[in-house]
Enzyme design. Structure first.
Site, PDB file in Angstrom:
ATOM      1  N   ARG A   1       0.858  -1.179   0.000  1.00  0.00           N
ATOM      2  CA  ARG A   1       0.000   0.000   0.000  1.00  0.00           C
ATOM      3  C   ARG A   1       0.892   1.226   0.000  1.00  0.00           C
ATOM      4  NH1 ARG A   1      -3.976   0.885   4.950  1.00  0.00           N
ATOM      5  NH2 ARG A   1      -2.073   0.179   5.926  1.00  0.00           N
TER       6      ARG A   1
ATOM      7  N   THR B   1      -0.639   7.598  -1.187  1.00  0.00           N
ATOM      8  CA  THR B   1      -1.874   7.574  -1.989  1.00  0.00           C
ATOM      9  C   THR B   1      -2.842   6.483  -1.523  1.00  0.00           C
ATOM     10  OG1 THR B   1      -0.961   5.963  -3.523  1.00  0.00           O
ATOM     11  CG2 THR B   1      -0.550   8.289  -4.032  1.00  0.00           C
TER      12      THR B   1
ATOM     13  N   ASP C   1      -1.462  -3.857  12.464  1.00  0.00           N
ATOM     14  CA  ASP C   1      -0.899  -4.268  11.176  1.00  0.00           C
ATOM     15  C   ASP C   1      -0.631  -5.770  11.218  1.00  0.00           C
ATOM     16  OD1 ASP C   1       1.178  -4.958   9.186  1.00  0.00           O
ATOM     17  OD2 ASP C   1       1.067  -2.828   8.718  1.00  0.00           O
TER      18      ASP C   1
ATOM     19  N   ASP D   1       3.027  -6.868  10.397  1.00  0.00           N
ATOM     20  CA  ASP D   1       3.962  -6.600  11.504  1.00  0.00           C
ATOM     21  C   ASP D   1       3.751  -7.580  12.652  1.00  0.00           C
ATOM     22  OD1 ASP D   1       5.366  -4.530  10.355  1.00  0.00           O
ATOM     23  OD2 ASP D   1       4.054  -2.964  11.147  1.00  0.00           O
TER      24      ASP D   1
HETATM   25  N1  URA Z   1      -3.837  -3.985   6.992  1.00  0.00           N
HETATM   26  C1  URA Z   1      -3.587  -4.399   8.244  1.00  0.00           C
HETATM   27  O1  URA Z   1      -2.688  -5.196   8.477  1.00  0.00           O
HETATM   28  N2  URA Z   1      -4.338  -3.916   9.243  1.00  0.00           N
HETATM   29  C2  URA Z   1      -5.354  -3.046   9.027  1.00  0.00           C
HETATM   30  O2  URA Z   1      -6.018  -2.647   9.984  1.00  0.00           O
HETATM   31  C3  URA Z   1      -5.584  -2.615   7.709  1.00  0.00           C
HETATM   32  C4  URA Z   1      -4.820  -3.107   6.706  1.00  0.00           C
END
Ligand code: URA
Length: 209
Positions: free
Chosen positions: A104, A108, A200, A203
């Site tokens: 991502r 943007t 995330d 992560d």
């Molecule tokens: N990707 C993720 O890992 N967590 C989110 O909350 C949104 C996208």
């Protein structure tokens, strides 16, 4: 919404609650993603076609069912989708595995593709796309576009947590792609994280933060 399926089995709900907890360590988080994926795989494959065969039991000949050589492939969206692969393969070990790499763009929020490697005969296979989080839906839409470009038409999308925005985006763009998720959360925040979500997923799976 048509073509959207939420698996809210108690075992799945319980494990998702543990995943959401910010104190759950990486090793446990990874195991939970795998376990939830395994439980979801059971439901996602519910419509696999069967054929009748004859089998000799110790007592008699029986007419029984086996899965009709239907060719499946699972395609994790890198990198968080990788966490779902082992759980899926536990139940469908015959499935091939492709990979799509998208990230991502933090400015943007667009999906940028950097990798795509699929089984040679992917167009003849039923594809299950994997990404634990369906947030804006940009990556999911782009991944489906990439598959369609390669003549692949039988596609399911499987995530663990979805936001309404992501479901709408994917469903509006590709209404024929069924969406399977285990929890539908409230919304996205202004950084496109799912609220309450689990943070995330990449992560947390790989301990990168
Ligand atoms: N990707 C993720 O890992 N967590 C989110 O909350 C949104 C996208």
């Amino acid at each position: 919404m048509e073509n959207v399926f939420i698996f809210d089995h108690p075992l799945i709900q319980h494990k998702i609650t543990l995943m959401r907890d910010k104190n759950t360590p990486t090793k446990e988080f990874r195991e939970l993603v795998s376990e939830v994926s395994r439980l979801m795989a059971y439901e996602v494959t519910r419509d696999l076609p069967l054929v009748e065969v004859e089998v000799e039991t110790p007592i008699a000949t029986a007419k029984a069912k086996v899965i009709a050589g239907k060719n499946l492939a699972i395609v994790p969206i890198l990198r968080a989708g990788l966490g779902m692969v082992d759980g899926m393969l536990d139940l469908i070990p015959m499935a091939r595995v492709g990979h799509i790499g998208l990230y991502r763009d933090p400015e943007t929020l667009d999906a940028v593709e950097y990798y795509c490697k699929l089984p040679e005969d992917a167009a003849e296979r039923d594809i299950i796309l994997l990404d634990p989080m369906l947030a804006t839906g940009v990556s999911a839409v782009d991944a489906v576009n990439q598959l369609r470009k390669r003549n692949i038409h039988s596609i399911k999308f499987m995530c663990i947590i979805a936001a309404p925005e992501g479901i709408k985006n994917l469903h509006d763009t590709h209404p024929d792609v069924p969406i399977f998720c285990a929890a539908l959360d409230k919304k996205l925040n202004d950084q496109a994280y799912i609220v309450p979500g689990l943070g995330d997923a990449g992560d947390r799976l790989f301990g990168t933060k």
